[in-house]
Design a protein around this motif. Structure first.
Motif, PDB file in Angstrom:
ATOM      1  N   ALA A  70      41.661  42.183  44.150  1.00 50.95           N
ATOM      2  CA  ALA A  70      41.076  40.971  43.570  1.00 50.95           C
ATOM      3  C   ALA A  70      40.522  40.058  44.663  1.00 50.95           C
ATOM      4  N   LEU A  71      41.186  40.046  45.803  1.00 47.51           N
ATOM      5  CA  LEU A  71      40.764  39.144  46.882  1.00 47.51           C
ATOM      6  C   LEU A  71      39.625  39.710  47.719  1.00 47.51           C
ATOM      7  N   GLY A  72      39.233  40.941  47.442  1.00 44.18           N
ATOM      8  CA  GLY A  72      38.025  41.454  48.109  1.00 44.18           C
ATOM      9  C   GLY A  72      38.197  42.706  48.940  1.00 44.18           C
ATOM     10  N   LEU A  73      39.392  43.281  48.963  1.00 45.16           N
ATOM     11  CA  LEU A  73      39.513  44.550  49.680  1.00 45.16           C
ATOM     12  C   LEU A  73      38.741  45.606  48.898  1.00 45.16           C
ATOM     13  N   GLU A 281      37.535  32.876  41.416  1.00 43.96           N
ATOM     14  CA  GLU A 281      36.869  34.172  41.192  1.00 43.96           C
ATOM     15  C   GLU A 281      37.859  35.321  41.288  1.00 43.96           C
ATOM     16  N   ALA A 282      38.706  35.266  42.306  1.00 44.14           N
ATOM     17  CA  ALA A 282      39.689  36.339  42.510  1.00 44.14           C
ATOM     18  C   ALA A 282      40.625  36.430  41.310  1.00 44.14           C
ATOM     19  N   ARG A 283      40.953  35.276  40.737  1.00 41.34           N
ATOM     20  CA  ARG A 283      41.859  35.250  39.592  1.00 41.34           C
ATOM     21  C   ARG A 283      41.223  35.987  38.404  1.00 41.34           C
ATOM     22  N   LEU A 284      39.943  35.731  38.192  1.00 37.65           N
ATOM     23  CA  LEU A 284      39.239  36.431  37.100  1.00 37.65           C
ATOM     24  C   LEU A 284      39.193  37.931  37.365  1.00 37.65           C
ATOM     25  N   ARG A 286      41.188  39.667  39.126  1.00 38.80           N
ATOM     26  CA  ARG A 286      42.514  40.274  38.993  1.00 38.80           C
ATOM     27  C   ARG A 286      42.817  40.567  37.523  1.00 38.80           C
ATOM     28  N   LYS A 287      42.431  39.630  36.663  1.00 39.49           N
ATOM     29  CA  LYS A 287      42.707  39.819  35.226  1.00 39.49           C
ATOM     30  C   LYS A 287      41.937  41.032  34.696  1.00 39.49           C
ATOM     31  N   GLU A 288      40.715  41.220  35.186  1.00 39.41           N
ATOM     32  CA  GLU A 288      39.933  42.399  34.787  1.00 39.41           C
ATOM     33  C   GLU A 288      40.613  43.673  35.274  1.00 39.41           C
ATOM     34  N   LEU A 289      40.989  43.669  36.553  1.00 37.57           N
ATOM     35  CA  LEU A 289      41.606  44.869  37.140  1.00 37.57           C
ATOM     36  C   LEU A 289      42.901  45.244  36.424  1.00 37.57           C
ATOM     37  N   GLU A 290      43.629  44.218  36.000  1.00 37.20           N
ATOM     38  CA  GLU A 290      44.905  44.442  35.329  1.00 37.20           C
ATOM     39  C   GLU A 290      44.757  45.272  34.055  1.00 37.20           C
ATOM     40  N   LYS A 291      43.559  45.197  33.470  1.00 39.49           N
ATOM     41  CA  LYS A 291      43.343  45.918  32.213  1.00 39.49           C
ATOM     42  C   LYS A 291      43.195  47.420  32.444  1.00 39.49           C
TER      43      LYS A 291
END
Ligand code: ADP
Ligand code: TRP
Length: 330
Positions: A70-73, A281-284, A286-291
């Motif tokens: 989420a943070l950009g890695l 942005e990272a928070r959004l 992360r929520k996408e990735l979590e799905k």
């Protein structure tokens, strides 16, 4: 192997990551993926030295992967993997252990600190630096970006690489450069001590809403009255504001501190806004990735494959040189 420098670093999935981890380690890791052949891993064997709960380790591992992504890695730009996916690491750690004087481990400051902070003095914790040396040396790493607190462990890795080369053959292992990340001072926690999971004084990167607000509002300050002029450089809130604000905002807030009529409550509200915006942005993401939990799995699986291949290139000559019998090849 390609000619780019190999960059390597690891982080323990030992709990929720906090803004000290971000500014002290993760931010540099993410920036450095552009600067060489970067290997970043989740030091889950290391975490077992302080956590004996399989479900929690799995959950933390998933959380740390989500945080980094989420943070950009970007897993296309670096090799991102779990330590436990590279068995050559523990194999090398054993061999290094046979060359390590007990007295070298007895000088370990991190071990003493951790035991003083209540961790059980197990052998894994005692020999932690040997496993960390194997992590570094198994990829012929050139650069190891870490915070000041890891300096001794990097020196041990350099020392052990020299010992193995002298015992079994030059060039089996590469001596890595140190690269202490100096760009950030120690990030203070809500109680003013170093922010650390083990002190329970963290502000977690992906905390939000009421819970984040409560954390920020709990930052300890002195008891100066609202109208008093204040020194920003003596204030924990301002130390955190400096990390998140651009130069103009930083200066404006410092002026308000100095001129009086600006209370710590105001500063905390500004900090809360800054943190929220900084990670919005990272928070959004992360929520996408979590799905998509299988994506996390795919990233680690791919990373693990690449890391194992590289580790095997380094390990095979060491097995030969040390005279270890093997009836199979990986
Ligand atoms: P913790 O103290 O929370 O257990 P770790 O020891 O797992 O954190 O540290 C992981 C990485 O984050 C290390 O590279 C360390 O240098 C960095 N780090 C941890 N806390 C801080 C802090 N308060 N300020 C700056 N860097 C930090
Ligand atoms: N000891 C590091 C920490 O606590 C994590 C770590 C394990 C590491 N192996 C490593 C860091 C190899 C750099 C290189 O933060």
């Amino acid at each position: 192997m390609n000619k780019q420098k190999t960059i390597l670093s690891g982080i323990q999935p030992s709990g929720k990551l906090h803004i000290g981890n971000y500014f002290g380690a993760m931010k540099q890791h993410i920036a450095m993926q552009e600067q060489g052949d970067a290997f970043y891993f989740l030091a889950n064997y290391h975490t077992l030295t302080s956590l004996s709960d399989g479900n929690l380790l799995q959950e933390n591992t998933r959380d740390v992967v989500l945080d980094y992504l989420a943070l950009g890695l970007d897993p296309d730009k670096c090799t991102f993997f779990a330590q436990s996916d590279v068995p050559q690491t523990t194999e090398l750690a054993w061999i290094l252990g046979t060359l390590t004087p007990v007295s070298l481990m007895e000088k370990g400051v991190a071990y003493k600190d951790k035991v003083a902070n209540g961790l059980s003095p197990n052998i894994g914790l005692f020999t932690y630096p040997i496993l960390q040396a194997a992590d570094i040396l198994i990829y012929h790493s050139d650069i190891v970006p870490v915070g000041e607190d890891q300096k001794q462990n990097i020196e041990i890795a350099r020392d052990l690489a020299g010992k193995l080369n002298r015992a079994f053959g030059d060039d089996l292992l590469k001596i890595p450069e140190e690269h202490i990340v100096k760009s950030v001072a120690t990030v203070p926690g809500v109680d003013g001590r170093k922010m650390s999971k083990s002190y329970g004084n963290t502000i977690d990167i992906f905390d939000e809403g009421k819970s984040l607000k409560k954390r920020v509002m709990s930052i300890q300050t002195d008891s100066k009255a609202l109208e008093d002029p204040k020194d920003p450089d003596l204030c924990n809130v301002y130390a955190l504001i400096k990390l998140f604000a651009d130069e103009n905002t930083r200066n404006e807030i410092a002026d308000k501190y100095r001129s009086g009529g600006y209370g710590y409550g105001h500063a905390k509200k500004e900090l809360l806004g800054l943190i929220t915006d900084y990670y919005a942005e990272a928070r959004l993401r992360r929520k996408e990735l979590e799905k998509n939990p299988s994506y996390i799995n795919d990233v680690l699986t791919e990373g693990g494959k690449k890391a194992r291949l590289r580790a095997e290139e380094v390990m095979e000559p060491i097995r030969e040189a040390t005279g270890l019998f093997r009836s199979f090849k990986y």
